[in-house]
Motif scaffolding. Sequence first.
Motif, PDB file in Angstrom:
ATOM      1  N   GLY A   1      -6.718   1.812  -6.992  1.00  8.41           N
ATOM      2  CA  GLY A   1      -6.933   2.714  -5.873  1.00  8.41           C
ATOM      3  C   GLY A   1      -7.976   3.760  -6.186  1.00  8.41           C
ATOM      4  O   GLY A   1      -8.709   3.669  -7.178  1.00  8.41           O
ATOM      5  N   THR A   2      -8.016   4.779  -5.332  1.00 15.37           N
ATOM      6  CA  THR A   2      -8.966   5.866  -5.532  1.00 15.37           C
ATOM      7  C   THR A   2      -8.455   7.123  -4.840  1.00 15.37           C
ATOM      8  O   THR A   2      -7.686   7.056  -3.873  1.00 15.37           O
ATOM      9  N   ASN A   3      -8.862   8.271  -5.362  1.00 15.13           N
ATOM     10  CA  ASN A   3      -8.573   9.558  -4.745  1.00 15.13           C
ATOM     11  C   ASN A   3      -9.692  10.519  -5.139  1.00 15.13           C
ATOM     12  O   ASN A   3     -10.712  10.087  -5.686  1.00 15.13           O
TER      13      ASN A   3
ATOM     14  N   ASP B   1      -3.369   9.716  -2.505  1.00 16.02           N
ATOM     15  CA  ASP B   1      -4.371   8.703  -2.798  1.00 16.02           C
ATOM     16  C   ASP B   1      -5.011   8.239  -1.493  1.00 16.02           C
ATOM     17  O   ASP B   1      -4.323   8.023  -0.492  1.00 16.02           O
ATOM     18  N   GLU B   2      -6.317   8.076  -1.522  1.00 20.05           N
ATOM     19  CA  GLU B   2      -7.016   7.541  -0.358  1.00 20.05           C
ATOM     20  C   GLU B   2      -6.767   6.043  -0.237  1.00 20.05           C
ATOM     21  O   GLU B   2      -6.631   5.505   0.863  1.00 20.05           O
ATOM     22  N   VAL B   3      -6.730   5.381  -1.387  1.00 19.28           N
ATOM     23  CA  VAL B   3      -6.413   3.952  -1.465  1.00 19.28           C
ATOM     24  C   VAL B   3      -5.432   3.762  -2.605  1.00 19.28           C
ATOM     25  O   VAL B   3      -5.610   4.334  -3.681  1.00 19.28           O
ATOM     26  N   HIS B   4      -4.369   3.013  -2.379  1.00 22.12           N
ATOM     27  CA  HIS B   4      -3.416   2.682  -3.444  1.00 22.12           C
ATOM     28  C   HIS B   4      -2.777   1.344  -3.088  1.00 22.12           C
ATOM     29  O   HIS B   4      -1.881   1.272  -2.248  1.00 22.12           O
ATOM     30  N   GLU B   5      -3.269   0.281  -3.708  1.00 23.80           N
ATOM     31  CA  GLU B   5      -2.800  -1.071  -3.433  1.00 23.80           C
ATOM     32  C   GLU B   5      -2.033  -1.605  -4.634  1.00 23.80           C
ATOM     33  O   GLU B   5      -2.455  -1.422  -5.778  1.00 23.80           O
ATOM     34  N   LEU B   6      -0.912  -2.268  -4.366  1.00 25.53           N
ATOM     35  CA  LEU B   6      -0.073  -2.811  -5.431  1.00 25.53           C
ATOM     36  C   LEU B   6       0.136  -4.303  -5.244  1.00 25.53           C
ATOM     37  O   LEU B   6       0.216  -4.793  -4.108  1.00 25.53           O
ATOM     38  N   LEU B   7       0.233  -5.006  -6.357  1.00 27.68           N
ATOM     39  CA  LEU B   7       0.584  -6.421  -6.370  1.00 27.68           C
ATOM     40  C   LEU B   7       1.947  -6.539  -7.031  1.00 27.68           C
ATOM     41  O   LEU B   7       2.100  -6.258  -8.222  1.00 27.68           O
TER      42      LEU B   7
ATOM     43  N   THR C   1       0.857  -1.183   0.000  1.00 32.39           N
ATOM     44  CA  THR C   1       0.000   0.000   0.000  1.00 32.39           C
ATOM     45  C   THR C   1       0.894   1.234   0.000  1.00 32.39           C
ATOM     46  O   THR C   1       1.937   1.248   0.657  1.00 32.39           O
ATOM     47  N   PHE C   2       0.492   2.263  -0.751  1.00 33.64           N
ATOM     48  CA  PHE C   2       1.253   3.509  -0.819  1.00 33.64           C
ATOM     49  C   PHE C   2       0.305   4.697  -0.625  1.00 33.64           C
ATOM     50  O   PHE C   2      -0.125   5.325  -1.588  1.00 33.64           O
ATOM     51  N   THR C   3      -0.024   4.997   0.610  1.00 35.00           N
ATOM     52  CA  THR C   3      -0.903   6.134   0.892  1.00 35.00           C
ATOM     53  C   THR C   3      -0.234   7.169   1.787  1.00 35.00           C
ATOM     54  O   THR C   3      -0.836   8.191   2.109  1.00 35.00           O
TER      55      THR C   3
END
Length: 255
Positions: A175-177, A147-153, A127-129
């Motif tokens: 993610g979302t912002n 970013d409110e949500v930022h998930e990485l695989l 995660t990078f928030t």
Amino acid sequence: MGTQRSDKTSGDGDSSWRDTLYVWDGIMVEVGWDLVKNKEETQKSDEIPLNWKGAWVPCENCADAKKAEAPKRVGGALDVESAHHFEVSGSAKPIVKDTKKVADAEDENKTSDDEENCSTAIPHQATFTGGDGWDMGEGSDTKKYKDEVHELLLSNIKWMGNMRDQRDNLVFAKGTNEFGPFISAGWMRPGCRLTLARRYLDESDARVKWTLDDLKNNVISGIFDKDSGDVCTPPWKCDALHSDVQQPGKRKKVD
């Protein structure tokens, strides 16, 4: 140029800014890794703190993601030439939870000259928030956003030099912002350089509900040649990253 709009209402009659593909390029590093005294203590830690820093460039008029090339760095510069920079932080967790499986995965990827790399040769979700965020705007109007949500695989959290199966270098994110939901696809290159192309989506787009595995499977199906084993690069050159709104349908099964 490259300015995003903050209206979140679908069907607002102006989706042109979603035709821009935003390519982030920078170095990802493990924060505080040197403080770990030995391999046993590394495995006890469930989270690995990370920092990703670089610059992003807009690829405008790229409704077709296949038209977007990877940004170039000039004269050995650390970052691509851009007025917009970012620095985000977060953490990563190994997807394999069983400690025995983690140890087995490390043993399989062990090299005689670099034992430390073994501990990162398993998939991680990150995660990078945190961090300073990213620039948006022109000149004196430039502001920082997060970013409110930022998930990485991530297949690995370090560059492992695996050129036999280039799928191991691919990275996927969602993610979302305040500008809306987004998905990203890209890859890691030598020096732990992480490059991701971000596509903002309409709220009604079926891809908003994709999991990271859904995104991974749809991207790979569009860029991987099973006969030759080759991966098309940049990895975002596929239908899954086009700007056209995708309607709900049956998800592809993840292998």
